[in-house]
Design an enzyme around this catalytic site. Sequence first.
Site, PDB file in Angstrom:
ATOM      1  N   ARG A 103     -51.622  83.195  72.733  1.00  0.00           N
ATOM      2  CA  ARG A 103     -51.418  81.747  72.518  1.00  0.00           C
ATOM      3  C   ARG A 103     -51.887  81.454  71.103  1.00  0.00           C
ATOM      4  O   ARG A 103     -53.066  81.680  70.785  1.00  0.00           O
ATOM      5  CB  ARG A 103     -52.216  80.937  73.543  1.00  0.00           C
ATOM      6  N   HIS A 130     -42.899  77.381  74.791  1.00  0.00           N
ATOM      7  CA  HIS A 130     -43.825  77.707  75.885  1.00  0.00           C
ATOM      8  C   HIS A 130     -43.002  78.305  77.029  1.00  0.00           C
ATOM      9  O   HIS A 130     -42.830  77.698  78.084  1.00  0.00           O
ATOM     10  CB  HIS A 130     -44.562  76.437  76.321  1.00  0.00           C
ATOM     11  N   GLN A 133     -44.290  78.643  80.777  1.00  0.00           N
ATOM     12  CA  GLN A 133     -44.305  77.379  81.529  1.00  0.00           C
ATOM     13  C   GLN A 133     -42.939  77.114  82.147  1.00  0.00           C
ATOM     14  O   GLN A 133     -42.808  76.816  83.335  1.00  0.00           O
ATOM     15  CB  GLN A 133     -44.689  76.231  80.592  1.00  0.00           C
ATOM     16  N   ASP A 221     -44.690  65.510  79.004  1.00  0.00           N
ATOM     17  CA  ASP A 221     -45.844  66.300  78.557  1.00  0.00           C
ATOM     18  C   ASP A 221     -46.695  65.375  77.686  1.00  0.00           C
ATOM     19  O   ASP A 221     -46.229  64.310  77.243  1.00  0.00           O
ATOM     20  CB  ASP A 221     -45.339  67.519  77.760  1.00  0.00           C
ATOM     21  N   CYS A 261     -46.144  69.686  82.739  1.00  0.00           N
ATOM     22  CA  CYS A 261     -46.730  71.036  82.624  1.00  0.00           C
ATOM     23  C   CYS A 261     -48.243  71.013  82.728  1.00  0.00           C
ATOM     24  O   CYS A 261     -48.854  72.043  82.990  1.00  0.00           O
ATOM     25  CB  CYS A 261     -46.291  71.674  81.316  1.00  0.00           C
ATOM     26  N   ARG A 289     -47.112  79.181  88.002  1.00  0.00           N
ATOM     27  CA  ARG A 289     -47.425  79.953  86.797  1.00  0.00           C
ATOM     28  C   ARG A 289     -47.914  81.344  87.208  1.00  0.00           C
ATOM     29  O   ARG A 289     -47.544  82.353  86.610  1.00  0.00           O
ATOM     30  CB  ARG A 289     -48.529  79.248  85.971  1.00  0.00           C
TER      31      ARG A 289
HETATM   32  N1  NVA Z   1     -47.387  70.552  74.489  1.00  0.00           N
HETATM   33  C1  NVA Z   1     -48.701  70.923  74.940  1.00  0.00           C
HETATM   34  C2  NVA Z   1     -48.606  71.839  76.114  1.00  0.00           C
HETATM   35  C3  NVA Z   1     -49.917  72.220  76.721  1.00  0.00           C
HETATM   36  C4  NVA Z   1     -49.762  73.172  77.843  1.00  0.00           C
HETATM   37  C5  NVA Z   1     -49.494  71.542  73.800  1.00  0.00           C
HETATM   38  O1  NVA Z   1     -48.915  72.335  73.037  1.00  0.00           O
HETATM   39  O2  NVA Z   1     -50.675  71.244  73.653  1.00  0.00           O
HETATM   40  N1   CP Z   2     -49.547  74.162  81.078  1.00  0.00           N
HETATM   41  C1   CP Z   2     -50.387  74.985  80.409  1.00  0.00           C
HETATM   42  O1   CP Z   2     -49.986  75.922  79.704  1.00  0.00           O
HETATM   43  O2   CP Z   2     -51.688  74.692  80.622  1.00  0.00           O
HETATM   44  P1   CP Z   2     -52.956  75.321  79.871  1.00  0.00           P
HETATM   45  O3   CP Z   2     -52.952  74.762  78.470  1.00  0.00           O
HETATM   46  O4   CP Z   2     -54.114  74.844  80.680  1.00  0.00           O
HETATM   47  O5   CP Z   2     -52.832  76.819  79.849  1.00  0.00           O
END
Ligand code: NVA
Ligand code: CP
Length: 309
Positions: A103, A130, A133, A221, A261, A289
Amino acid sequence: MKKDFLSLLDIDEHELESIVADAVRLKRLKSAGTAHELLRGKSLGMIFEKASTRTRVSFEVGISDLGGHALFLNPQDMQLGRGEEIRDTARVLARYVDAVMIRAYSHATIEEFARYANVPVVNGLSDRLHPCQVLADIMTLSERFGDLHGLKLAWVGDGNNVCNSWILSSALTGMEVAVASPPRYQPEDEIVDRARAMGGKVTIVADPKEAVRDADVLYTDIWVSMGDEQERAERLQALKGYTIDSRLLAQASPDALVMHCLPAHRGEEITDEVMEGPQSIVWDQAENRLHAQKALLVRLIGGGMTSVE
Ligand code: NVA
Ligand code: CP
């Protein structure tokens, strides 16, 4: 040759179908308490430049269910945090572990890591995409609807990484993805063009009411993604009017499902009433997930699902 999962377009529609089918089988095996140690002895490195609840726990529990184990790697505790290069880290880790989930703030970091790592690399979220997800989301919708072809998903709010992955998925599932975002926060043109060129049905509008008309699924989101914190005030201003509330939900198909998500900011992109209401399937998404990523890992580093019922 090793296979990465950096984007949904790293798999085709048949692979997607088979991963979802395997995920459903793995979910059943887990709930029956049947052992399914398809990755015994395998290890997964997990690098998190950003915070995570679901991704971290679902990958860690997932590989442990499969008989393998995960290493949580915080760049600040690694030489990465002191300037060791991505390409060097990638080559070294690939000598120890069977796969790496990463990540990162920048999608380019994940691509560089994958280029140098000689083991499968999984995108656990970047600024652009992502895919894990949306893989779990597709499984969740398959459980509800069976065939997804021709269904309409309305994305309401920030045209962000999760939205981009949904747009790409339309080329694989045959679902229509209608995005309603303020002009400044619309999804990437390049992604929309790519999905359309592959046959995806994608529409981009500014008015949420237009996007949700006849929609079978509403998705949103958070308005301030990780990495966008300095834009918080402008974003809250621009995204006013893009909340999924009961009035907007009433304009969709009568039994429309609501997805998020997570993490959610109730009162911003979604109301508490809708999130806790009967049309919300957010907890199923979060659970899936685990199952979807297990199926993905079995495909990337295991011998497939043939050895279990
Ligand atoms: N769009 C959000 C998703 C978190 C799972 C982010 O990138 O923070
Ligand atoms: N939806 C998702 O990826 O959540 P986290 O940021 O908690 O991993």
